[in-house]
Design an enzyme around this catalytic site. Sequence first.
Site, PDB file in Angstrom:
ATOM      1  CB  SER A 160      -1.136   0.117   1.252  1.00  0.00           C
ATOM      2  OG  SER A 160      -1.306   1.358   1.375  1.00  0.00           O
ATOM      3  CE1 TYR A 213      -3.629  -1.871   5.451  1.00  0.00           C
ATOM      4  CE2 TYR A 213      -2.845   0.379   4.606  1.00  0.00           C
ATOM      5  CZ  TYR A 213      -3.633  -0.580   3.922  1.00  0.00           C
ATOM      6  OH  TYR A 213      -3.749  -0.826   2.466  1.00  0.00           O
ATOM      7  CE  LYS A 255      -1.718  -3.824   3.125  1.00  0.00           C
ATOM      8  NZ  LYS A 255      -1.576  -4.711   1.836  1.00  0.00           N
ATOM      9  CB  THR A 315     -12.904  -1.123  -2.807  1.00  0.00           C
ATOM     10  OG1 THR A 315     -12.644  -0.868  -1.764  1.00  0.00           O
ATOM     11  CG2 THR A 315     -11.874  -1.633  -3.803  1.00  0.00           C
TER      12      THR A 315
END
Length: 167
Positions: A37, A50, A54, A85
Site C-alpha cells: 500500500s 497499517y 505494508k 471499493t
Amino acid sequence: MEETHRMLEVNLFGVIHGTKHASRAMEPGGSIVNTASMAGIVGFPGLSAYGASKWGVVGLTRHTAVELGPLGIRVNCVYPTGVATPMAGEDQGHWAVRSQVLANQHTDRLATVDDVAAAIHFLASDDAAMVNGHALCVDGGLGAGMSIGMIEAAIGGSIRDGSAIME
C-alpha cells in the site's frame, strides 16, 4: 494492541505464509505478486500500524526476490493508492482517508480495481521477465511529490496559472 496484532497477522504474516507455500509449489518461471500500500511508503496520520504492516510487505518482497530468484521465481509487489471499493466509500466511514489520498495525489480519482489488476497482470507476465524485487506504485502520482492542491493549501494561494511549469 489486539487490533494491531490482528493487522500484522493478516497484512504481513499472511503474505509471509502465502509466499512460503506458493514458492514451494512453483517451478522456475513462476511469479509471486504481493500487495502492499502507499501507506507503507508514505506516512499518513492515523495509519502507523497499517503502514508498518505494508512496509513489511515491501521488505519481504525484496528479500524473497533475492532468495527465490536463483530458483527462477520472481517476487514483486504493487503498492496502490486508495482504491475505489465499497470499503473506501463515505458510507463506510472512510471519507477522511479517501480525502487525504485525493488531496495528495495528482489525479482526480481513486484507483480502480482494474488499475491495480493491470499492474499485477504485468508483473506476473512474461513481459516482466526481468523485473524482480520491484515495488510498483499504482498511485496517481502521490509518491512523486506534493500535489498542487496541497501546496496551494499551505501557501494560501493559487499556483495553477502554469507560469512555473517547464520554465
